[in-house]
Every structure is written in structure tokens, then in C-alpha cells.
Enzyme design. Structure first.
Site, PDB file in Angstrom:
ATOM      1  N   HIS A 128      53.931  34.403  37.545  1.00 50.65           N
ATOM      2  CA  HIS A 128      52.687  34.894  36.681  1.00 50.65           C
ATOM      3  C   HIS A 128      51.566  35.553  37.638  1.00 50.65           C
ATOM      4  O   HIS A 128      51.358  36.594  37.170  1.00 50.65           O
ATOM      5  CB  HIS A 128      51.961  33.539  36.316  1.00 50.65           C
ATOM      6  CG  HIS A 128      50.777  33.827  35.322  1.00 50.65           C
ATOM      7  ND1 HIS A 128      50.859  34.443  34.164  1.00 50.65           N
ATOM      8  CD2 HIS A 128      49.364  33.268  35.592  1.00 50.65           C
ATOM      9  CE1 HIS A 128      49.466  34.696  33.632  1.00 50.65           C
ATOM     10  NE2 HIS A 128      48.757  34.027  34.451  1.00 50.65           N
ATOM     11  N   HIS A 147      53.570  30.314  35.720  1.00 47.42           N
ATOM     12  CA  HIS A 147      52.670  29.842  34.414  1.00 47.42           C
ATOM     13  C   HIS A 147      53.635  28.805  33.837  1.00 47.42           C
ATOM     14  O   HIS A 147      54.673  29.105  33.447  1.00 47.42           O
ATOM     15  CB  HIS A 147      52.137  31.022  33.719  1.00 47.42           C
ATOM     16  CG  HIS A 147      51.097  30.467  32.915  1.00 47.42           C
ATOM     17  ND1 HIS A 147      51.277  29.588  31.668  1.00 47.42           N
ATOM     18  CD2 HIS A 147      49.734  30.931  32.583  1.00 47.42           C
ATOM     19  CE1 HIS A 147      50.116  29.623  31.013  1.00 47.42           C
ATOM     20  NE2 HIS A 147      49.223  30.316  31.630  1.00 47.42           N
ATOM     21  N   GLU A 168      40.016  25.217  30.584  1.00 47.17           N
ATOM     22  CA  GLU A 168      41.422  25.340  30.756  1.00 47.17           C
ATOM     23  C   GLU A 168      41.647  24.419  32.030  1.00 47.17           C
ATOM     24  O   GLU A 168      40.881  23.701  32.463  1.00 47.17           O
ATOM     25  CB  GLU A 168      41.681  26.689  31.527  1.00 47.17           C
ATOM     26  CG  GLU A 168      41.797  27.889  30.444  1.00 47.17           C
ATOM     27  CD  GLU A 168      42.110  29.313  30.718  1.00 47.17           C
ATOM     28  OE1 GLU A 168      42.884  29.958  30.222  1.00 47.17           O
ATOM     29  OE2 GLU A 168      41.360  29.860  31.465  1.00 47.17           O
ATOM     30  N   ARG A 197      46.246  29.058  41.907  1.00 46.34           N
ATOM     31  CA  ARG A 197      44.917  29.553  41.732  1.00 46.34           C
ATOM     32  C   ARG A 197      44.562  28.891  40.444  1.00 46.34           C
ATOM     33  O   ARG A 197      45.373  28.364  39.617  1.00 46.34           O
ATOM     34  CB  ARG A 197      45.180  31.026  40.990  1.00 46.34           C
ATOM     35  CG  ARG A 197      44.151  31.696  40.425  1.00 46.34           C
ATOM     36  CD  ARG A 197      44.347  33.247  39.957  1.00 46.34           C
ATOM     37  NE  ARG A 197      45.508  33.300  39.021  1.00 46.34           N
ATOM     38  CZ  ARG A 197      45.315  33.351  37.995  1.00 46.34           C
ATOM     39  NH1 ARG A 197      43.904  33.579  37.234  1.00 46.34           N
ATOM     40  NH2 ARG A 197      46.488  33.736  36.786  1.00 46.34           N
ATOM     41  N   ARG A 213      48.159  23.783  37.466  1.00 45.37           N
ATOM     42  CA  ARG A 213      49.082  24.820  36.746  1.00 45.37           C
ATOM     43  C   ARG A 213      50.513  24.424  37.566  1.00 45.37           C
ATOM     44  O   ARG A 213      51.508  24.326  36.835  1.00 45.37           O
ATOM     45  CB  ARG A 213      48.675  26.213  37.042  1.00 45.37           C
ATOM     46  CG  ARG A 213      49.571  27.043  35.875  1.00 45.37           C
ATOM     47  CD  ARG A 213      48.619  28.706  36.290  1.00 45.37           C
ATOM     48  NE  ARG A 213      47.643  28.706  35.222  1.00 45.37           N
ATOM     49  CZ  ARG A 213      47.124  29.997  35.005  1.00 45.37           C
ATOM     50  NH1 ARG A 213      47.142  30.889  35.863  1.00 45.37           N
ATOM     51  NH2 ARG A 213      46.242  29.792  34.059  1.00 45.37           N
TER      52      ARG A 213
HETATM   53  P1  FAD Z   1      46.129  45.385  37.441  1.00 44.93           P
HETATM   54  O1  FAD Z   1      45.369  44.811  36.088  1.00 44.93           O
HETATM   55  O2  FAD Z   1      47.640  44.842  37.173  1.00 44.93           O
HETATM   56  O3  FAD Z   1      46.222  46.702  37.570  1.00 44.93           O
HETATM   57  C1  FAD Z   1      47.013  47.334  38.649  1.00 44.93           C
HETATM   58  C2  FAD Z   1      46.865  49.029  38.499  1.00 44.93           C
HETATM   59  O4  FAD Z   1      47.582  49.425  39.622  1.00 44.93           O
HETATM   60  C3  FAD Z   1      47.496  49.461  37.061  1.00 44.93           C
HETATM   61  O5  FAD Z   1      46.514  50.634  36.657  1.00 44.93           O
HETATM   62  C4  FAD Z   1      48.727  50.183  37.497  1.00 44.93           C
HETATM   63  O6  FAD Z   1      49.290  51.000  36.765  1.00 44.93           O
HETATM   64  C5  FAD Z   1      48.405  50.418  38.879  1.00 44.93           C
HETATM   65  N1  FAD Z   1      49.374  50.739  39.876  1.00 44.93           N
HETATM   66  C6  FAD Z   1      50.355  49.864  40.469  1.00 44.93           C
HETATM   67  N2  FAD Z   1      51.178  50.235  41.184  1.00 44.93           N
HETATM   68  C7  FAD Z   1      50.704  51.865  41.381  1.00 44.93           C
HETATM   69  C8  FAD Z   1      51.328  52.692  42.239  1.00 44.93           C
HETATM   70  N3  FAD Z   1      52.285  52.830  42.941  1.00 44.93           N
HETATM   71  N4  FAD Z   1      50.410  53.988  41.909  1.00 44.93           N
HETATM   72  C9  FAD Z   1      49.590  54.149  41.227  1.00 44.93           C
HETATM   73  N5  FAD Z   1      48.913  53.091  40.324  1.00 44.93           N
HETATM   74  C10 FAD Z   1      49.817  52.009  40.608  1.00 44.93           C
HETATM   75  N6  FAD Z   1      43.487  36.131  34.645  1.00 44.93           N
HETATM   76  C11 FAD Z   1      42.286  35.421  34.484  1.00 44.93           C
HETATM   77  O7  FAD Z   1      41.527  35.309  35.104  1.00 44.93           O
HETATM   78  N7  FAD Z   1      42.131  35.044  33.093  1.00 44.93           N
HETATM   79  C12 FAD Z   1      43.263  35.065  32.209  1.00 44.93           C
HETATM   80  O8  FAD Z   1      43.045  34.950  30.941  1.00 44.93           O
HETATM   81  C13 FAD Z   1      44.223  35.526  32.629  1.00 44.93           C
HETATM   82  N8  FAD Z   1      45.549  35.984  31.646  1.00 44.93           N
HETATM   83  C14 FAD Z   1      46.730  36.649  32.312  1.00 44.93           C
HETATM   84  C15 FAD Z   1      47.706  36.786  31.049  1.00 44.93           C
HETATM   85  C16 FAD Z   1      48.784  37.524  31.619  1.00 44.93           C
HETATM   86  C17 FAD Z   1      49.911  37.495  30.449  1.00 44.93           C
HETATM   87  C18 FAD Z   1      49.124  38.026  32.802  1.00 44.93           C
HETATM   88  C19 FAD Z   1      50.087  38.796  33.276  1.00 44.93           C
HETATM   89  C20 FAD Z   1      48.005  37.658  33.802  1.00 44.93           C
HETATM   90  C21 FAD Z   1      46.759  37.205  33.482  1.00 44.93           C
HETATM   91  N9  FAD Z   1      45.757  36.723  34.415  1.00 44.93           N
HETATM   92  C22 FAD Z   1      44.491  36.319  33.845  1.00 44.93           C
HETATM   93  C23 FAD Z   1      45.665  37.404  35.866  1.00 44.93           C
HETATM   94  C24 FAD Z   1      45.011  38.535  35.755  1.00 44.93           C
HETATM   95  O9  FAD Z   1      45.404  39.344  34.529  1.00 44.93           O
HETATM   96  C25 FAD Z   1      45.566  39.502  36.807  1.00 44.93           C
HETATM   97  O10 FAD Z   1      45.391  39.104  38.266  1.00 44.93           O
HETATM   98  C26 FAD Z   1      44.560  40.799  36.780  1.00 44.93           C
HETATM   99  O11 FAD Z   1      44.230  41.413  35.724  1.00 44.93           O
HETATM  100  C27 FAD Z   1      44.966  41.644  38.162  1.00 44.93           C
HETATM  101  O12 FAD Z   1      44.083  42.891  37.868  1.00 44.93           O
HETATM  102  P2  FAD Z   1      44.037  43.993  38.894  1.00 44.93           P
HETATM  103  O13 FAD Z   1      43.155  44.869  38.601  1.00 44.93           O
HETATM  104  O14 FAD Z   1      44.353  43.558  40.420  1.00 44.93           O
HETATM  105  O15 FAD Z   1      45.396  44.541  38.716  1.00 44.93           O
HETATM  106  C1  SIN Z   2      46.152  32.116  30.447  1.00 45.32           C
HETATM  107  O1  SIN Z   2      45.806  32.544  29.437  1.00 45.32           O
HETATM  108  O2  SIN Z   2      46.712  30.990  30.468  1.00 45.32           O
HETATM  109  C2  SIN Z   2      46.262  32.694  31.742  1.00 45.32           C
HETATM  110  C3  SIN Z   2      45.063  32.394  32.403  1.00 45.32           C
HETATM  111  C4  SIN Z   2      45.037  32.667  33.896  1.00 45.32           C
HETATM  112  O3  SIN Z   2      46.092  33.274  34.350  1.00 45.32           O
HETATM  113  O4  SIN Z   2      43.974  32.655  34.626  1.00 45.32           O
END
Ligand code: FAD
Ligand code: SIN
Length: 520
Positions: free
Chosen positions: A353, A247, A119, A388, A292
């Protein structure tokens, strides 16, 4: 649920929350993990596309660290970078592959090796993936692992409202003299519409990001900054909030901004303008594969200069069969929008993003409040600095989630009995909430953040945003104090708070770095 007690309360069931819950339970703690969603998999994690960093065929922790620091504009925390680069690949092996049995793609050359993709700003191919739906593969496998763990109770449709702290909520007025300490959370049960307390010896925030405070975002509906808002109100230190990553490539069709994975550029897709010119070469020698923030601003600039409504991402020079199997979800989503990516370029625009800032934590996920940890996107380990590197986020969730869970359990085991304080029950209010007001307030927040606190910022724009959002914050606060509580109001109160935290950080940071770009 009225009032209950546990060793470890994990708020959030994305990758960071699952990793923390699993590690804490395996360390001997009783764990309650909750999510505000009805389906526990619904999270940013579920929608991750490109993949998660592993290790390249010719690679080293030092090489990965150098890439992270370069993308982060030199502002990364070296200790955090070093920790992730050393520990990350091992935890992918142990936790994701061997323990949770996450399905990643393998090469088709018969060697059984994991397929590695590149990437932007990675100096080598080192990312493992499951087609273009890596997040789903990880999230489902991790939730299955959570389900197999008897020490974890998973509660859905439960919204954390506020963190409980000794100084704000204890019935003993003398507790205010103790160091600021978290002791759990007020939680709204969506079915009964009652608010109970979950008292915990250790609380781990894993609530994800805040993309939804912007008009255009790749994030799903739940990502509206709840964790940052709760932590900020509780008095935890939040840093680097000005660094919201945009993004470069989300689908420019309709209102929702579906992500077009950066791995598509990693696999050779080219960013072009409407005349087919590779304009990114004007801005960076790496062209479409520049970091990015540079690509997002390059697109913004090109659109500004030419009046174009979007840029285009073209992968159509690759074989149609290969495109369909490597990017099945993107292919399908674009087909539904009337675009055949095997033959046509994809119209794309940047969108909010990822939050590089958050609740500042150390290498064990400990925040500035005792007994409060934060992991994943809600936290700021300093790993990302000002911007990032792609695919580091999931790895950060895994590394810090696991470490925070392990350390929380170990510190509970070491600390013996900790007497949780008596807390006042929730005081209910009755004023009905008008959904039209909530919808309009959200629109104001999102438009203001997008137009004035977006990709390109200036003092004038930030001041204008401050006038609007400060007033709205007071208004929502006044209303919240007397309104009947529900999920919509909880989200709005957090949204305006998170927006203000980002805005104030952007006002304070007068020089441009990474994702924070000021034209003055
Ligand atoms: P999340 O996975 O967002 O989980 C948050 C949790 O908290 C959920 O269960 C939610 O319901 C809960 N929650 C929130 N507020 C409350 C509340 N008040 N009370 C109770 N529960 C609550 N990163 C990469 O490294 N590689 C990738 O390929 C990549 N692709 C991406 C593609 C997209 C479309 C997006 C949006 C992001 C991408 N990212 C990627 C970034 C990455 O996905 C996120 O940063 C990461 O998944 C965050 O994980 P997390 O566990 O911190 O939060
Ligand atoms: C993507 O697939 O472009 C998202 C990757 C990332 O946010 O790390």
C-alpha cells in the site's frame, strides 16, 4: 520540448506536487509541473479513500504525536512528528479548505461542523473525509487551484527519465568537484517520443509510491517507484526502504486489489474468518483496530493457519442507507463484483500500500543533493518511522509540499542568478523493445517481491530474491543501454531499481520493526 529552463521543476501532480507548485509560484518562482499521465489527476492521491488528519473535538498536537509514534513502532523522527502535529491542521484550514475549497463532509446535526471519522490506532476521531473518495475531492480542487495560478505551467504525458546532476551530466568536467547538485531532469515527451532537458534552479520530486513493484497492491498503475529510482541513481540518500506498508483490507475478487478503506473498521466493521470469528483478538487487544502492520500480519497468519484464501470484513450490522451514503464507492465497486455489503461480509486480503521510506529529507524537503527536494510518498521525512498511521500521508504531502515550495522560492530569491550548466543532449538508441519481454520482466519483479520480500521475510527468501533481481537488473541495464526509449522501458528500469533498493534495505535490517517483519 528540446531544452528549456525554469526556476522550479516539480515532477508529479499529486497532492504533494500541487502543494509544492502552488507555494513556489506564490513565492515568486516560475514553476513547471509535469506528470507522466495524460490526465493530471491520475495519481495515488486520486484514489485515497479514508481521509486526511485534521483535529479531533478533544485532541492536541501531543496526542496526535503519541499516536503517530506508537503506530511507527517508536522509530519516527520526533522533529518531523512534531512539525506535522503542529502545522498540519492549520494547513488543512488554509490551503485545502479556504484556498482550494476542497469539499469535506459535514455532520448533519445542523452545527456545520466537519464530520470526523476514526481509523485504526487513532486515539480519537480526527479525520476529515469526503465520503469514501477523499482523494478525488482533494486532487480535483488542488488542480483547479494550480490552474488559477499563472506562475505554474502544467505539462502532461511527460515522463522524467533521469535527474540531471552536475557530476553526471555537466559538459564542464571540473563540475565534478562541486558538491553533488541537481539541475533538472531529462524528460521524455510521449507524443513526439523525443527527450529534452528541463533545467531548473530547484527540482522537487513528488512522484509518489512504489506499490506496483509487488504482485498485489492497492496502488494504481503509475506507482512503480520512478522517483526513488531516479534519486538513487543520482546519488541521493534513501532510507527506511524496508518499511513497505501492507494494507490489511483489499477486495479479494479478480486480479486488481481495490482498497476497502480502514475507515470502515473505524466506523465499526469487524474482521472475521470464514466461520465469523473475530480472530484479530488473538493477536492484539485492539482487535480489528490494531495498527495496520499488526492487522495485515494477523490476517496473513490466520490464512496460513486455517488454509483460508481470505478474511472477511463485515459492516452489514449497520443500516443499509447509512452504508450506501458513507461508503458509496466501496458499495458500488463491491456490487459490481457481486457482493452486497449491506447484507454480506466482504472478502479481503492484504496488499502492498505505502512506502514509509524514500529519499531522506529535512523539514524543508531538502535531500542530500543540493537543489533537489523530495515531498510526499517518494520522500522520507521520518514521520512514519517503521509503519504509517492511517491518514497521515495526505497531511505529510500537504505540509512538506507547501514548505518545500515556499523554501525553494525563497532560496532562489535569496541566491540571485544561478548559472545553469551546459548539458549534453540525449543520445538516442534504436533497438526495438519487445513488449513480451517487458511484461515477463515485470511479472518476475512483482512475484519475487510479493513472495520473498512481502509481509513476512526471512534470510533465505531475501537471498533468493537477491539472486533473481540482481541478474534481472543487469539484464535490463544492458538492454536499456541500446534500446529505443519509451514509457514502458523507462518504467521497467525504474521498477527493477526500486525493487532492489527495497530488497537491499530488507537484507540489511536484521531485526523486525513495524512493517518489516523477519521470521529469522
Ligand atoms: P501521487 O499522488 O501518487 O502523485 C505522483 C505523481 O507523480 C503523479 O502525478 C504521477 O503521474 C507522477 N509521476 C510519477 N513518476 C513520474 C515520472 N517518471 N515522470 C513524471 N511524472 C511522474 N493516504 C491518506 O493519508 N489517507 C487516505 O485515505 C489514503 N487512502 C489511500 C487509498 C489508496 C487506494 C492508496 C493507493 C493510497 C492511499 N493513501 C491515503 C496514501 C496516499 O494517497 C498517498 O501516499 C499520497 O496520495 C501520495 O501523494 P503524492 O503526491 O506523494 O504522490
Ligand atoms: C484507507 O482509507 O484505509 C487508507 C488510509 C490510508 O492509507 O491512510
Amino acid at each position: 520540448m528540446n531544452s528549456r529552463e525554469t526556476d522550479v521543476l516539480v515532477i508529479g501532480s499529486g497532492l504533494a506536487g500541487c502543494a509544492a507548485a502552488l507555494a513556489a509560484a506564490r513565492g515568486g518562482s516560475r514553476v513547471v509541473m509535469l506528470t507522466k499521465q495524460a490526465r493530471p489527476e491520475e495519481s495515488n492521491t486520486l484514489y485515497a479513500q479514508g481521509g486526511i488528519i485534521y483535529r479531533g473535538r478533544v485532541d492536541s498536537p501531543a496526542q496526535l504525536a503519541a499516536d503517530i509514534i506508537a503506530a511507527g513502532d517508536g522509530l519516527c523522527n520526533p522533529a518531523a512528528v512534531d512539525l506535522l502535529a503542529r502545522e498540519g491542521p492549520r494547513l488543512v484550514d488554509e490551503v485545502l479548505i479556504r484556498d482550494a475549497h476542497v469539499e469535506f463532509d459535514h455532520t448533519d446535526d445542523g452545527t456545520g461542523a466537519l464530520d470526523l471519522t476514526a481509523e485504526a490506532a487513532h486515539s480519537t476521531a480526527r479525520i476529515v473525509h469526503h465520503a469514501d473518495a477523499t482523494g478525488r475531492s482533494i486532487e480535483e480542487a488542488m488542480l483547479a487551484a494550480v490552474g488559477r495560478e499563472p506562475g505554474i505551467e502544467l505539462l502532461t504525458s511527460q515522463t522524467a527519465v533521469d535527474l540531471l546532476t552536475l557530476s553526471h551530466h555537466s559538459r564542464n568536467p571540473l563540475d565534478v568537484y562541486d558538491p553533488p547538485t541537481s539541475v533538472g531532469a531529462y524528460v521524455f515527451d510521449q507524443a513526439s517520443r523525443r527527450i529534452g532537458t528541463i533545467m531548473a534552479r530547484e527540482t522537487i520530486l513528488a512522484t509518489g509510491g512504489l506499490g506496483r513493484i509487488f504482485l498485489h497492491t492497492s496502488n494504481p498503475a503509475g506507482a512503480c517507484g520512478d522517483g526513488v529510482a531516479m534519486a538513487y541513481r543520482a546519488g541521493a540518500r534513501c532510507i527506511n526502504m524496508q518499511y513497505v506498508q501492507f494494507h490489511p483490507t483489499t477486495l479479494y475478487v479478480g486480479d486488481e486489489r481495490f482498497l476497502i478503506s480502514e475507515s470502515m473498521r473505524g466506523e465499526g466493521a469487524r474482521l472475521v474468518d470464514e466461520r465469523g470469528r473475530e480472530f484479530m483478538r488473538d493477536y492484539h487487544p485492539d482487535g480489528s483496530l490494531a495498527p495496520r502492520d499488526v492487522v495485515a500480519r494477523g490476517i496473513h497468519q490466520m490464512m496460513h493457519e486455517t488454509g483460508a484464501a481470505c478474511a472477511f470484513l463485515d459492516i452489514s450490522h449497520k443500516g443499509a442507507g447509512w452504508i450506501r451514503s458513507r461508503f458509496p464507492r466501496i458499495h458500488e465497486k463491491c456490487r459490481e463484483a457481486g457482493i452486497d455489503i449491506t447484507a454480506q461480509p466482504i472478502p479481503v486480503v492484504p496488499a502492498a500500500h505505502y512506502s514509509c521510506g524514500g529519499v531522506v529529507v529535512d523539514e524543508w524537503g531538502r535531500s542530500s543533493l543540493r537543489r533537489l527536494r523530495a515531498v510526499g510518498e517518494v520522500s522520507c521525512t521520518g514521520l512514519h518511522g517503521a509503519n504509517r498511521l492511517a491518514s497521515t500521508s495526505l497531511l505529510e504531502c500537504l505540509v512538506w509540499g507547501t514548505r518545500a515550495g515556499q523554501d525553494a522560492a525563497a532560496s532562489i530569491a535569496r541566491g540571485g542568478a544561478y548559472d545553469l550548466p551546459a548539458i549534453d543532449p540525449w543520445k538516442y538508441e534504436t533497438e526495438p523493445v519487445d513488449p513480451a519481454l517487458v511484461a515477463q520482466d515485470w511479472l518476475t519483479i512483482r512475484q519475487t517481491m510479493w513472495n520473498y520480500v512481502g509481509l513476512v521475510r526471512s534470510r533465505k527468501r531475501l537471498d533468493r530474491a537477491h539472486q533473481i533481481l540482481r541478474e534481472l537488473h543487469l539484464e535490463i541495464g544492458r538492454f536499456y543501454a541500446q534500446a529505443e526509449l519509451g514509457d514502458a522501458l523507462i518504467g521497467l528500469r525504474n521498477g527493477i531499481q526500486a525493487a532492489l533498493v527495497v530488497l537491499l534495505a530488507a537484507i540489511e535490517a536484521r531485526t523486525s520493526a513495524g512493517a518489516h517483519y523477519r521470521i529469522d
